[in-house]
Design an enzyme around this catalytic site. Structure first.
Site, PDB file in Angstrom:
ATOM      1  N   SER A   1     108.166  70.504  50.341  1.00 19.50           N
ATOM      2  CA  SER A   1     107.946  69.359  51.098  1.00 19.50           C
ATOM      3  C   SER A   1     108.998  68.081  52.118  1.00 19.50           C
ATOM      4  CB  SER A   1     108.568  68.647  49.927  1.00 19.50           C
ATOM      5  OG  SER A   1     108.702  67.074  49.542  1.00 19.50           O
TER       6      SER A   1
ATOM      7  N   ARG B   1      58.533  65.346  59.045  1.00 16.53           N
ATOM      8  CA  ARG B   1      59.699  65.091  59.185  1.00 16.53           C
ATOM      9  C   ARG B   1      60.240  63.694  58.376  1.00 16.53           C
ATOM     10  NH1 ARG B   1      59.861  66.892  64.307  1.00 16.53           N
ATOM     11  NH2 ARG B   1      59.048  68.720  63.251  1.00 16.53           N
TER      12      ARG B   1
END
Lengths: 380, 380, 380, 380
Positions: free
Chosen positions: D272, D311
């Site tokens: 941290s 498509r």
């Protein structure tokens, strides 16, 4: 990920730059420099130390790929960044760096700055779309055309009415986004557990000073309250949806058998590797692709809201990339549809022909009045 | 679907009633009656015909299951409803019924009325949560406790600070919802293609009169502009997320090894069919279950935004059930967490013990000041 | 929730019945009766007690609404059900009831039974779709028509090739669903913490006996392993998507300006409350609406996979309703598209006209061969 | 997008390489070269032309960023790629390049190759996880520990039983993924409209030859049938969920007040920036973050299934990036959890202490037998 096949077409270079490594690093350094400056101004640290920190940030230079490797290992950018900055600072300046802050403060403030900058880009394109659509809507407000519901011919409408509805959807979405960005572009300064410990009781004042300089709203820590971020995300998705609505309609109108409108021709765009004769609705494609991706990104952000205690495990980490992607998608969609709005080719003969074929007259009701009413609301 | 195993616990009877068949039919009849009344007032139809329509709506009685069968076949409620109402009307009254309207006008206006009523229920529970949490936050603002990030002990925080953050998230979500409901609870009157044809040019005035009586906002048709509905949905999901955040934390605090807080005991709730000694966090479970379901519902609504032309094929039909479900989930979650807020049992000894075990002192920084600052913002 | 406006049209009565209160209660009672029978067969309890339990289950009668109220309060059906069953049993029979089981064992086994029954319904409709599409595909395999990409005319295709692709998508989705249902329709018997405690070491044998009678697969407890349920959900969503693909195409082909195919006319369906002349693609609407709702339901189930320890808080509870809804949507979509497949009206003249207008010849390549190849694979 | 703050930690360099520009280009060039080679072998083009194409592909060199710009403008990679390749070829070789193919053939075949390579990477890590968990499960199969349901102490379980359940979930997910990858890693060769026109009737044979060389399955075109892609996506999400289940449990066990297990320490990880004493569950964080992002990506892919005709407009374009992201997330999660599995630190004293505190004995039922049964199924 490869830009060759897929990611690239969907956004703008300017929006990519808002979220790229250089921008991220620039904002992170600004956070550290302004944190020190504000603490000096409030007497939490010495002014000389703040100046040393600012100087260190100003000259900081690194290959982002190297820093990214270190950040990936540490799990956060702030750890290697602060470590490297500290290496160039003497004792008290070193201790004054990042004082009272935590990794999430950096990350969230960077994100807030990016939200503000990203929105500014979108706003510029929103300001292109609205007038362009206004003009089209007004010009064709009373042009009788066939309205369609459930993909079937329904009753006549003024052709401009459909366009005015696109414009209303987009403008309202822009207004919502503006509101949510104003709320979310907020300084984050809470320290490791969100209590502003280690700031000599001056946390609120320090945060307010930083917010002022960084162009953000001031306020208490929001580390575990991600609702405002989620609201920006949802506002973006609604905007993307409104642009998608326009794209859906344009692509339907551009079908060969319909032919009522089509995207402007752009040299080099919309072609086919197999069929030279095609004119594909490439702008609509960008917008419709965005609308397929946005809802899932929003869902991910919403799922992360119940973050554990003072910092969630996983949720917070998932939120940033999703929000950035939403901005990228919105930018691509908005840019594409702004161009479509500015150059939309409308074929009045086809409109008249399709209406005549439907054989249901030409009563367009109050179409023109509704166009005017829509234009009067939601002025940009 | 079976209420036995699953659906039922997740909401309130009052919210179920907002969206049940009786309410839907009541709003639909009100739409038809007020449409006729407003047209009579504007001189579009005869006053006597409007009275006949109103009378027909007033006495209309049917088994909802029968009507539902007919609606399922027709694909819309309005078709069988109008047909049945017409059967009881004479010539001109029959022609005056549903004049200028389309199925979606009925459905959207019904939905707008349900949104308004559903929000009123949520508002009542929001008004329970905020003061309850305010009180807890204030009382424990300066109680040192261990703050946790990434599910690990981090640094001390005032126990009430976490609670104040819950409250802020919930209250802000409530404010956003209020704003979006005000925008979305709007009359829909556009006719078949959204042009207000067949209303003798009085469409805007007719709609305004109807809105007034039905308690809705007035405005132009929004049939193909679903952004406001989507915004209500997202606001609900953010509220559900804010409640889920509180639930996540309470359930973590209630773990046997933590023991810092737990849900109030409710006779008959939270037991186990196999372990009589258990006290399950049943309220949190309701809220956390809601937070898993809400994001996907939102995604579905967002996906439907690009509706085709004047009425989409599929998107609009998917939106209503998802929005209703979000209200049901929000009601269940809010009701559950309001009860938790009002009766949360806090164990100060456990809080102190866990903090002492962590061995990192008791500096809670500006916790109390932040609690006060959070309370000062977003007043209910 | 109201069936009038929304929920009802989207599914079939038969699928609603699979998940209704009566079915749920029936399966729960079967679980308890077979649990006792299997334990008696393994010598865990007395045969007389097992018979008493079976008799109690056989005559159990209650208003489901009352039981639902009790279940809602308790948080699980098993608690009030077992309590009420016990009330009718003497001492040792009472102790033998629900022995070694927990609420989740009942709920998961009920769900497994419902999955099996729901799939059987879908299978019957899948067996309608495939041959109907096979026939159409074969008949029109070599009919030259215009192929379209990105909603623009592209190159010629055999009209039946598009249909054969629909069929392949649907059949493959059905095969995947079959596989996943076989895996997921599995007995759940683990007791309170999934260890099969309290079963005298005969847990595996007891579970195997129950599975045999209930028509489920045998195996170890899966209480916290929800992947198989998620896989059924995703298989359903892919099936819904494949049906949606067909619906999208049919609705595009049915546009007035295209006219190449349309849904069969159904008396009373597809009309409009405002436009008597319309023929709406109501079946496609059902399928496309389902496709908007399914992905979000899947997302919710996937989000719940990381269940906490031996039983998750929220995730498990969210999963059941979402899975049931997916089956309801699949049933509605499949039923609608089966009817469309069986009655699809194809207009060869329109097909020829549109192709001629495109002016790109009639070379359909290997269309017919591909149709044959597709038919040869994935036989039903 | 910036790798500094967020994207980077969530995946592996190897998986990034599978989807980067270089790999994409490599596969695209292989497609073109093998297409020509196969056509020559079938007599569709001259052997010399095929050799010229192969040579051109072999020496092709370009800055991917330049090609990406061109591809972004054209809307597809194939257009500028083919144009540039053609520039280096003489007449008949130029005409033989990309003969009978379309942009989507290239893109889909590239994607199929990437799916195959990406899965191979995942398989290698799957083969690390399963034995590591097997070993842990076996060792602790009979260690009494407290089982927990709804985050509350429930009844005792063998500690290894929970681990064995993790392993089963992950292994089953891997098996499903294997099955779906085998189905989806398939050659795409259909030409502009999916008919294999322009291949002299040899399309099927050409495709089969290409598939053989490229390591893909052969078969008819699947351009508009995206179910197999969706199935890979959902299988990935279920795997991510199974890994997330393990991560959820480990992170809960690693809480300071529980302490029964924790991730192995990795130098430089899990720290941290504000609290040097912390040991964060960084691996779990990666896995839990992935589980928040995956469901939405899946939802997007499912939403795109109803692609328009030959498509789709938008759906197909949205699918690729989402699938790639799922592989990236799966790789990151799997790599992280493999390391956790291999180095998980288990504290037997804490396990015993927590069980004793619960005060509910130590009957772990058939835990050890179930561990053995789970290990016997789903062997890797």
């Amino acid at each position: 990920m490869s830009h060759l096949l897929r990611t690239r077409p969907a956004t703008t270079p300017a929006m990519l730059a808002v979220f790229d490594d250089a921008a991220t690093l620039r904002h992170a350094l600004a956070f550290e420099a302004q944190l020190a400056a504000a603490q000096a101004a409030e007497g939490v640290i010495d002014a000389a130390d703040a100046q040393a920190v600012a100087a260190g940030c100003a000259v900081f230079a690194i290959n982002p790929a190297v820093l990214a490797d270190e950040a990936a290992l540490a799990g956060t950018l702030a750890i290697p960044l602060v470590k490297r900055l500290r290496a160039g600072l003497s004792g008290t300046a070193s201790a004054s760096l990042h004082k009272g802050a935590t990794s999430q403060d950096v990350a969230d403030t960077v994100l807030a700055c990016q939200i503000r900058e990203a929105y500014a880009l979108l706003k510029a394109d929103l300001d292109r779309v609205a007038p362009a659509l206004d003009q089209l809507a007004e010009r064709h407000a009373a042009t009788p055309s066939i309205g369609r519901t459930l993909l079937q011919d329904a009753l006549p409408i003024g052709f401009g009415l459909r366009i005015a509805q696109w414009r209303t959807g987009i403008v309202k979405a822009g207004e919502r986004l503006d509101r949510e960005v104003t709320d979310a572009a907020r300084i984050q300064l809470g320290g490791a557990a969100g209590t502003r410990a280690g700031l000599s009781g001056k946390g609120s004042a320090v945060a307010a000073r930083m917010a002022e300089v960084l162009g953000l709203a001031a306020g208490p820590p929001w580390h575990a309250n991600r609702g405002s971020i989620a609201a920006v995300a949802t506002a973006l998705a609604i905007l993307i949806g409104a642009l998608g609505k326009m794209a859906r309609d344009v692509s339907l109108l551009a079908q060969n058998t319909v032919g009522e409108a089509r995207e402007p021709a752009v040299p080099g765009r919309g072609g086919s590797s197999a069929m030279a004769h095609k004119r594909n609705p490439t702008g609509c494609q960008v917008a419709l692709s965005a609308v397929l991706r946005a809802p899932g990104l929003v869902a991910g952000i919403l799922s992360g809201l119940p973050a554990e205690e003072e910092r969630g495990l996983g949720g917070w980490q998932a939120e940033g990339p999703a929000l950035a992607e939403l901005f990228l998608l919105a930018a691509g969609s908005l840019d594409a549809m702004a161009s479509v709005a500015e150059g939309l080719e409308i074929d009045e003969a086809a409109i008249a022909r399709n209406l005549a074929t439907a054989g249901i007259g030409d009563d367009i009701g109050e179409s023109a009045a509704i166009v005017a009413e829509l234009a009067a609301r939601n002025r940009v």
